[in-house]
Design an enzyme around this catalytic site. Sequence first.
Site, PDB file in Angstrom:
ATOM      1  N   GLU A  78       0.822  -1.213   0.000  1.00  0.00           N
ATOM      2  CA  GLU A  78       0.000   0.000   0.000  1.00  0.00           C
ATOM      3  C   GLU A  78       0.858   1.266   0.000  1.00  0.00           C
ATOM      4  O   GLU A  78       0.618   2.197   0.756  1.00  0.00           O
ATOM      5  CB  GLU A  78      -0.971  -0.044   1.185  1.00  0.00           C
ATOM      6  CG  GLU A  78      -1.981  -1.175   1.050  1.00  0.00           C
ATOM      7  CD  GLU A  78      -2.995  -1.251   2.177  1.00  0.00           C
ATOM      8  OE1 GLU A  78      -2.799  -0.592   3.212  1.00  0.00           O
ATOM      9  OE2 GLU A  78      -3.983  -1.981   2.024  1.00  0.00           O
ATOM     10  N   HIS A 127     -18.067  -9.306   6.279  1.00  0.00           N
ATOM     11  CA  HIS A 127     -16.730  -8.755   6.465  1.00  0.00           C
ATOM     12  C   HIS A 127     -16.011  -9.533   7.546  1.00  0.00           C
ATOM     13  O   HIS A 127     -16.526  -9.682   8.655  1.00  0.00           O
ATOM     14  CB  HIS A 127     -16.822  -7.276   6.864  1.00  0.00           C
ATOM     15  CG  HIS A 127     -15.474  -6.608   6.952  1.00  0.00           C
ATOM     16  ND1 HIS A 127     -15.110  -5.798   8.000  1.00  0.00           N
ATOM     17  CD2 HIS A 127     -14.406  -6.662   6.125  1.00  0.00           C
ATOM     18  CE1 HIS A 127     -13.869  -5.360   7.791  1.00  0.00           C
ATOM     19  NE2 HIS A 127     -13.427  -5.868   6.670  1.00  0.00           N
ATOM     20  N   HIS A 128     -14.854 -10.068   7.214  1.00  0.00           N
ATOM     21  CA  HIS A 128     -13.983 -10.721   8.184  1.00  0.00           C
ATOM     22  C   HIS A 128     -12.666  -9.958   8.250  1.00  0.00           C
ATOM     23  O   HIS A 128     -11.740 -10.260   7.504  1.00  0.00           O
ATOM     24  CB  HIS A 128     -13.670 -12.172   7.778  1.00  0.00           C
ATOM     25  CG  HIS A 128     -14.852 -13.097   7.869  1.00  0.00           C
ATOM     26  ND1 HIS A 128     -14.870 -14.327   7.241  1.00  0.00           N
ATOM     27  CD2 HIS A 128     -16.044 -12.983   8.529  1.00  0.00           C
ATOM     28  CE1 HIS A 128     -16.031 -14.938   7.512  1.00  0.00           C
ATOM     29  NE2 HIS A 128     -16.758 -14.138   8.281  1.00  0.00           N
ATOM     30  N   GLU A 129     -12.613  -8.942   9.096  1.00  0.00           N
ATOM     31  CA  GLU A 129     -11.307  -8.324   9.359  1.00  0.00           C
ATOM     32  C   GLU A 129     -10.603  -9.261  10.336  1.00  0.00           C
ATOM     33  O   GLU A 129     -11.095  -9.458  11.451  1.00  0.00           O
ATOM     34  CB  GLU A 129     -11.483  -6.931   9.968  1.00  0.00           C
ATOM     35  CG  GLU A 129     -10.186  -6.286  10.447  1.00  0.00           C
ATOM     36  CD  GLU A 129      -9.131  -6.202   9.357  1.00  0.00           C
ATOM     37  OE1 GLU A 129      -9.320  -5.449   8.396  1.00  0.00           O
ATOM     38  OE2 GLU A 129      -8.091  -6.902   9.476  1.00  0.00           O
ATOM     39  N   HIS A 181      -8.441  -8.203   1.351  1.00  0.00           N
ATOM     40  CA  HIS A 181      -7.713  -6.943   1.498  1.00  0.00           C
ATOM     41  C   HIS A 181      -6.405  -7.185   2.255  1.00  0.00           C
ATOM     42  O   HIS A 181      -6.360  -8.024   3.158  1.00  0.00           O
ATOM     43  CB  HIS A 181      -8.559  -5.912   2.253  1.00  0.00           C
ATOM     44  CG  HIS A 181      -9.502  -5.185   1.347  1.00  0.00           C
ATOM     45  ND1 HIS A 181      -9.656  -3.820   1.356  1.00  0.00           N
ATOM     46  CD2 HIS A 181     -10.319  -5.653   0.372  1.00  0.00           C
ATOM     47  CE1 HIS A 181     -10.533  -3.475   0.434  1.00  0.00           C
ATOM     48  NE2 HIS A 181     -10.962  -4.552  -0.172  1.00  0.00           N
ATOM     49  N   GLU A 182      -5.384  -6.442   1.868  1.00  0.00           N
ATOM     50  CA  GLU A 182      -4.049  -6.499   2.497  1.00  0.00           C
ATOM     51  C   GLU A 182      -3.343  -7.839   2.332  1.00  0.00           C
ATOM     52  O   GLU A 182      -2.311  -8.073   2.944  1.00  0.00           O
ATOM     53  CB  GLU A 182      -4.089  -6.138   3.997  1.00  0.00           C
ATOM     54  CG  GLU A 182      -4.472  -4.725   4.297  1.00  0.00           C
ATOM     55  CD  GLU A 182      -5.972  -4.523   4.478  1.00  0.00           C
ATOM     56  OE1 GLU A 182      -6.459  -3.438   4.145  1.00  0.00           O
ATOM     57  OE2 GLU A 182      -6.655  -5.449   4.937  1.00  0.00           O
ATOM     58  N   GLU A 194      -7.436  -6.402  -2.688  1.00  0.00           N
ATOM     59  CA  GLU A 194      -7.021  -5.006  -2.600  1.00  0.00           C
ATOM     60  C   GLU A 194      -5.524  -4.963  -2.934  1.00  0.00           C
ATOM     61  O   GLU A 194      -5.157  -4.781  -4.074  1.00  0.00           O
ATOM     62  CB  GLU A 194      -7.306  -4.454  -1.206  1.00  0.00           C
ATOM     63  CG  GLU A 194      -6.969  -2.988  -1.081  1.00  0.00           C
ATOM     64  CD  GLU A 194      -6.909  -2.548   0.363  1.00  0.00           C
ATOM     65  OE1 GLU A 194      -6.322  -3.262   1.193  1.00  0.00           O
ATOM     66  OE2 GLU A 194      -7.433  -1.465   0.669  1.00  0.00           O
ATOM     67  N   GLU A 241      -9.466   4.290  -0.078  1.00  0.00           N
ATOM     68  CA  GLU A 241      -9.411   4.659   1.344  1.00  0.00           C
ATOM     69  C   GLU A 241      -8.258   5.624   1.633  1.00  0.00           C
ATOM     70  O   GLU A 241      -8.360   6.474   2.516  1.00  0.00           O
ATOM     71  CB  GLU A 241      -9.291   3.408   2.217  1.00  0.00           C
ATOM     72  CG  GLU A 241      -8.012   2.616   1.965  1.00  0.00           C
ATOM     73  CD  GLU A 241      -7.898   1.336   2.811  1.00  0.00           C
ATOM     74  OE1 GLU A 241      -8.811   1.041   3.584  1.00  0.00           O
ATOM     75  OE2 GLU A 241      -6.882   0.651   2.665  1.00  0.00           O
TER      76      GLU A 241
HETATM   77  C1  NOJ Z   1      -8.508  -1.850   5.614  1.00  0.00           C
HETATM   78  C2  NOJ Z   1      -9.369  -2.143   4.449  1.00  0.00           C
HETATM   79  O1  NOJ Z   1      -8.691  -1.876   3.239  1.00  0.00           O
HETATM   80  C3  NOJ Z   1     -10.617  -1.325   4.575  1.00  0.00           C
HETATM   81  O2  NOJ Z   1     -11.409  -1.455   3.425  1.00  0.00           O
HETATM   82  C4  NOJ Z   1     -11.345  -1.755   5.807  1.00  0.00           C
HETATM   83  O3  NOJ Z   1     -12.468  -0.950   5.974  1.00  0.00           O
HETATM   84  C5  NOJ Z   1     -10.456  -1.617   7.038  1.00  0.00           C
HETATM   85  N1  NOJ Z   1      -9.203  -2.244   6.807  1.00  0.00           N
HETATM   86  C6  NOJ Z   1     -11.086  -2.263   8.253  1.00  0.00           C
HETATM   87  O4  NOJ Z   1     -11.162  -3.628   8.077  1.00  0.00           O
HETATM   88 CA    CA Z   2      -6.213  -1.616   2.907  1.00  0.00          CA
END
Ligand code: NOJ
Ligand code: CA
Length: 703
Positions: A173, A415-417, A485-486, A504, A510
């Site tokens: 990023e 969503h699974h952060e 993502h990430e 992502e 963002e």
């Molecule tokens: C980073 C992600 O790119 C973003 O889309 C997300 O909202 C936040 N992390 C929280 O999970």
């Molecule tokens: Ca991100």
Amino acid sequence: MRKSIKILGFFILILLFSGNLFAQKITSPDGNLTLIFRITQGVPYYELSYSDKYVVKPGRLGFEANGFSLANNFAVKDVKYSSLNETWRPVWGEYSSVVNNYTEMLVQLFQPGEKGKSMNIRFRLFNDGLGFRYEFPNQPSLNYFTIKDELTEFALAGDHLAFCMPGDYDTNEFAYTTAKLSGIAPGMDQAARSKGYETKASGYTVQTPLMLKSGDGLYINIHEASLVNFPGMLLNVDDKNFILSSHLTPDKNGVKGYLQAPVNSPWRTIVVSNDARKILASRLILNLNEPCAFEETSWIKPVKYIGVWWEMFTGGGSTWAFSDYNKAKPGITDYSKLTPNGKHAANTANVKKYIDFAAKHGFDAVLVEGWNEGWEDWGSYVKDVHFSFDSPYPDFDVKELHRYASERGVKVMMHHETSSNASDYERQMDRAFKFMVENGYNSVKTGYVGYIIPRSEYHSSQWMINHYIRVVERAADFKIMVNSHEAVRPTGLSRTYPNWLAQESARGTEFETMGGNSCDHTTILPFTRLMGGPMDYTPGIFQTDMAYYKGFKPDQKVHTTLAKQLALYVTIPSPLQMAADLPENYDRFPDAFQFIKDVAVDWDNSWYLEAEPGDYITVARKSKGENEWYVGGITDENPREATVDFSFLPQGEKFVATIYEDGKDAHWDKNPQSYNIRTVSVSSESRLKIKMAASGGFAIGIK
Ligand code: NOJ
Ligand code: CA
């Protein structure tokens, strides 16, 4: 007698194929590319040329394993040639059929002597570039082994212009630097400073996909394909001799791969052309991936979605967390006893508003972030468990939302952060996917913010590479689509796992609220990050000036005009596209919003009309199975006049084209919301000139 003839034949073979004697050449099907493989003093080398120009000069091949070398003392056992010309149909993508046409040379190497090892190198030469991989065949003297270093070199022919970002084991990023290789160092240092979590690679490295342009007009892209059971590759930079070399991501023990023969490396790829448009049109990386792993794919469907998301980045101070719980307190056990902070966005009533908006405007899904327990102290690297993936917060009624959404023909997107706690995610994964199926979810956005747990790993180390694939494979068992993502940047694996809709793995929208993306960012992305696969860039921001939200992030601005935001739906192709802005902002500009509602997310065909990395892109695409076409054009900080040649349209018919363009006085910074919409009649004979503002663009819908 027989035996001695055999031995004699063997020695003749060694003589022929060792020392300086051995060199073999193949050409691409169209004859434009030539690959030469050579063994010099037992060391394997390859070189690649495009007509009479070097793409890469002779560069080394091989590995150092821990305890032995796979870098020298090689002789050639055999060379096998073959070719393929097939057409295959991806489940989704920029083209509904893809030609896979190459000349192949498989070089079988061995190290004479008792402890010597065998190693094969498979080269596939396409009209648009080269792929090669190492194969470690089954053999008595090689079973388990670990990698110390990969020695592959990309020996460039000069001080090329590079579009690059700093090499890092944890993140992609970063902002891009555009400079000659000899001058990228200051940009690399600057970019590396502007992130939250990262682990700069040891030495001087850049990330792949790396885009290069030579002084004599060759466009060269270096990346890898089918990254499976191997660490991700960065490139060491020698900015004096312009030799790049493989830098595998280690784990925290310093090991760059735990392998057992028989095993193959990912493909190392060099896409090349004298025409930048052909780099974007290349399907080489997909072609080097394995065919679809699933027999039945009707459950995999492209998605256009909105989300309870941008409101957490902009006004109002909406939060992911349910409460303002003080992180210093001991672990939370009962979330229902927490005091709500009154700003929690993922509450049932708010989500219903988004579902209504999605239903009204024909979106497939609504992403809801912050729905589950754990956001109060999710960043902690000390905790062993961060989130629960089947425990909604007290104000998020999962059953009621399932009912409400399905009655309106909308899906809620999970969503699974994971907070980069991959080991805990693996523990919970089955339960989490079961919970999704029971509650009507068919897609999940995963996230890996922060440092990886297991703490031995990086985002791009081998264990994590396998983790992302385990998630996608297990998700498929539940007919779930994934948007990660990430994670490590993609390498074309969506051919094999088409439920891996997007990732992502680069600076997305963002970052426009966290320092910004430069005006040329989206003219570089397709030549770099997107070479590996689609990105969830989250475009569609109409309210580009954050000062509008009174006090939250007043100095932050999206670095584009509104019209350029529309164009991104075409210039950043993805089967998963978000309309990222707040519903009320779309209500303010209903005529421009119409383009986002109309635009397709899956295509029969694509035509790159104009392209130059870092400067501009104009592309036309035909919607899959429909007689509809969409065109997107973008420019960097310089205003530009694009030429749209409509010869992609069927001949002899007239069509109505709706053009969404920058207003005469538009400017990304001073006047981003100035746009103009007009309709014109077009045919395959038409040519249109369209003006773009500074960091502006245009979008066209044709019916
Ligand atoms: C980073 C992600 O790119 C973003 O889309 C997300 O909202 C936040 N992390 C929280 O999970
Ligand atoms: Ca991100």
